[in-house]
Design a protein around this motif. Sequence first.
Motif, mmCIF file in Angstrom:
data_model
loop_
_atom_site.group_PDB
_atom_site.id
_atom_site.type_symbol
_atom_site.label_atom_id
_atom_site.label_comp_id
_atom_site.label_asym_id
_atom_site.label_seq_id
_atom_site.Cartn_x
_atom_site.Cartn_y
_atom_site.Cartn_z
ATOM 1 N N LEU A 28 58.843 28.567 50.795
ATOM 2 C CA LEU A 28 57.583 28.139 50.105
ATOM 3 C C LEU A 28 58.188 27.030 49.336
ATOM 4 O O LEU A 28 57.300 26.246 48.818
ATOM 5 N N ARG A 29 59.217 26.428 49.525
ATOM 6 C CA ARG A 29 59.978 25.151 49.147
ATOM 7 C C ARG A 29 58.998 24.020 49.256
ATOM 8 O O ARG A 29 59.131 23.188 48.459
ATOM 9 N N SER A 30 58.131 23.959 50.241
ATOM 10 C CA SER A 30 57.559 22.622 50.524
ATOM 11 C C SER A 30 56.012 23.016 50.037
ATOM 12 O O SER A 30 55.195 22.101 50.502
ATOM 13 N N TYR A 31 55.636 23.897 49.523
ATOM 14 C CA TYR A 31 54.305 24.390 49.332
ATOM 15 C C TYR A 31 54.102 24.542 47.713
ATOM 16 O O TYR A 31 54.813 24.303 46.964
ATOM 17 N N ARG A 32 52.624 24.295 47.439
ATOM 18 C CA ARG A 32 52.174 24.683 46.193
ATOM 19 C C ARG A 32 51.462 26.140 46.448
ATOM 20 O O ARG A 32 50.932 26.312 47.451
ATOM 21 N N THR A 33 51.886 26.934 45.436
ATOM 22 C CA THR A 33 51.306 28.349 45.400
ATOM 23 C C THR A 33 50.355 28.638 44.320
ATOM 24 O O THR A 33 50.702 28.052 43.262
ATOM 25 N N ALA A 34 49.640 29.431 44.516
ATOM 26 C CA ALA A 34 48.349 29.585 43.219
ATOM 27 C C ALA A 34 47.924 30.952 43.322
ATOM 28 O O ALA A 34 48.327 31.768 44.095
ATOM 29 N N TRP A 35 47.645 31.476 42.183
ATOM 30 C CA TRP A 35 46.801 32.750 41.941
ATOM 31 C C TRP A 35 45.284 32.245 41.668
ATOM 32 O O TRP A 35 45.037 31.454 40.870
ATOM 33 N N PHE A 36 44.416 33.169 42.256
ATOM 34 C CA PHE A 36 42.904 33.219 42.275
ATOM 35 C C PHE A 36 42.564 34.396 41.839
ATOM 36 O O PHE A 36 43.563 35.681 42.230
ATOM 37 N N ARG A 37 41.696 34.602 41.365
ATOM 38 C CA ARG A 37 40.780 36.077 41.165
ATOM 39 C C ARG A 37 39.342 36.068 41.293
ATOM 40 O O ARG A 37 38.647 34.980 41.142
ATOM 41 N N GLN A 38 38.965 37.269 41.549
ATOM 42 C CA GLN A 38 37.643 37.508 42.094
ATOM 43 C C GLN A 38 37.195 38.891 41.174
ATOM 44 O O GLN A 38 37.521 39.827 41.463
ATOM 45 N N ALA A 39 36.238 38.588 40.244
ATOM 46 C CA ALA A 39 35.896 39.632 39.512
ATOM 47 C C ALA A 39 34.541 40.214 40.216
ATOM 48 O O ALA A 39 33.909 39.455 40.965
ATOM 49 N N PRO A 40 34.287 41.371 39.785
ATOM 50 C CA PRO A 40 32.869 42.095 40.567
ATOM 51 C C PRO A 40 31.722 41.191 40.469
ATOM 52 O O PRO A 40 31.540 40.704 39.041
ATOM 53 N N GLY A 41 30.897 40.884 41.315
ATOM 54 C CA GLY A 41 29.729 39.979 41.270
ATOM 55 C C GLY A 41 29.867 38.625 40.854
ATOM 56 O O GLY A 41 29.121 38.087 40.806
ATOM 57 N N LYS A 42 31.100 38.273 40.972
ATOM 58 C CA LYS A 42 31.468 36.768 40.799
ATOM 59 C C LYS A 42 32.218 36.142 41.970
ATOM 60 O O LYS A 42 32.687 36.783 42.799
ATOM 61 N N GLU A 43 32.199 34.755 41.968
ATOM 62 C CA GLU A 43 32.800 33.906 42.843
ATOM 63 C C GLU A 43 34.438 34.161 42.652
ATOM 64 O O GLU A 43 34.746 34.228 41.383
ATOM 65 N N ARG A 44 35.123 34.129 43.611
ATOM 66 C CA ARG A 44 36.805 33.649 43.312
ATOM 67 C C ARG A 44 36.812 32.441 42.623
ATOM 68 O O ARG A 44 36.249 31.417 42.688
ATOM 69 N N GLU A 45 37.969 32.588 41.703
ATOM 70 C CA GLU A 45 38.165 31.326 40.691
ATOM 71 C C GLU A 45 39.633 31.264 40.649
ATOM 72 O O GLU A 45 40.512 32.058 41.042
ATOM 73 N N PHE A 46 39.932 29.808 40.227
ATOM 74 C CA PHE A 46 41.394 29.525 40.129
ATOM 75 C C PHE A 46 42.105 30.080 38.841
ATOM 76 O O PHE A 46 41.271 30.027 38.051
ATOM 77 N N VAL A 47 43.280 30.394 38.891
ATOM 78 C CA VAL A 47 43.879 30.979 37.837
ATOM 79 C C VAL A 47 45.178 30.193 37.466
ATOM 80 O O VAL A 47 45.016 29.692 36.270
ATOM 81 N N ALA A 48 45.938 30.019 38.508
ATOM 82 C CA ALA A 48 47.175 29.142 38.226
ATOM 83 C C ALA A 48 47.954 28.441 39.333
ATOM 84 O O ALA A 48 47.688 29.131 40.421
ATOM 85 N N ALA A 49 48.473 27.650 39.129
ATOM 86 C CA ALA A 49 49.409 26.925 40.541
ATOM 87 C C ALA A 49 50.868 26.322 40.166
ATOM 88 O O ALA A 49 50.625 25.912 39.139
ATOM 89 N N ILE A 50 51.853 26.349 40.933
ATOM 90 C CA ILE A 50 52.914 26.034 40.766
ATOM 91 C C ILE A 50 53.468 25.176 41.955
ATOM 92 O O ILE A 50 52.970 25.903 43.248
ATOM 93 N N ASP A 51 54.062 24.186 41.729
ATOM 94 C CA ASP A 51 54.743 23.362 42.788
ATOM 95 C C ASP A 51 56.021 23.665 43.071
ATOM 96 O O ASP A 51 56.793 23.482 41.902
ATOM 97 N N TRP A 52 56.668 24.256 44.217
ATOM 98 C CA TRP A 52 57.689 24.489 44.568
ATOM 99 C C TRP A 52 58.740 23.477 44.603
ATOM 100 O O TRP A 52 60.019 23.744 44.378
ATOM 101 N N SER A 53 58.367 22.122 44.969
ATOM 102 C CA SER A 53 59.245 20.959 45.076
ATOM 103 C C SER A 53 59.369 20.527 43.615
ATOM 104 O O SER A 53 60.292 19.739 43.502
#
Length: 125
Positions: A28-53
Amino acid sequence: VQLQASGGGLARAGGSLRLSCAASGDTLRSYRTAWFRQAPGKEREFVAAIDWSGHRPTIYSDSVKGRFTISKDNTKNTMFLQMSSLKPEDTAVYYCAAGRPILSTMRAELGYRYWGQGTQGTVSS
């Protein structure tokens, strides 16, 4: 890149959960990784992201800033999400993702090419 999310479960309001996302197939060293979440009845939303480089800052959504911490372990090719001071509205399926988003897509699903299967986090009041 294959991503495997784990660590979800049940917690009480005010409690904590720690999610993990293990990657295989590529470093993952050249990627940015993130967490998203989806609550019941809602669209998926961004939570957090980190850059491995380390070239771009770690970012959080306003709803989790100060309560959640995203981190990584380069040696294990694994990302984490420490969730504290949990609220019932944090209940969702949490997804990890990896990609190489441009600046304007760092908080958007389309910025991430690879996705894990999701892990359920439930917060009771």
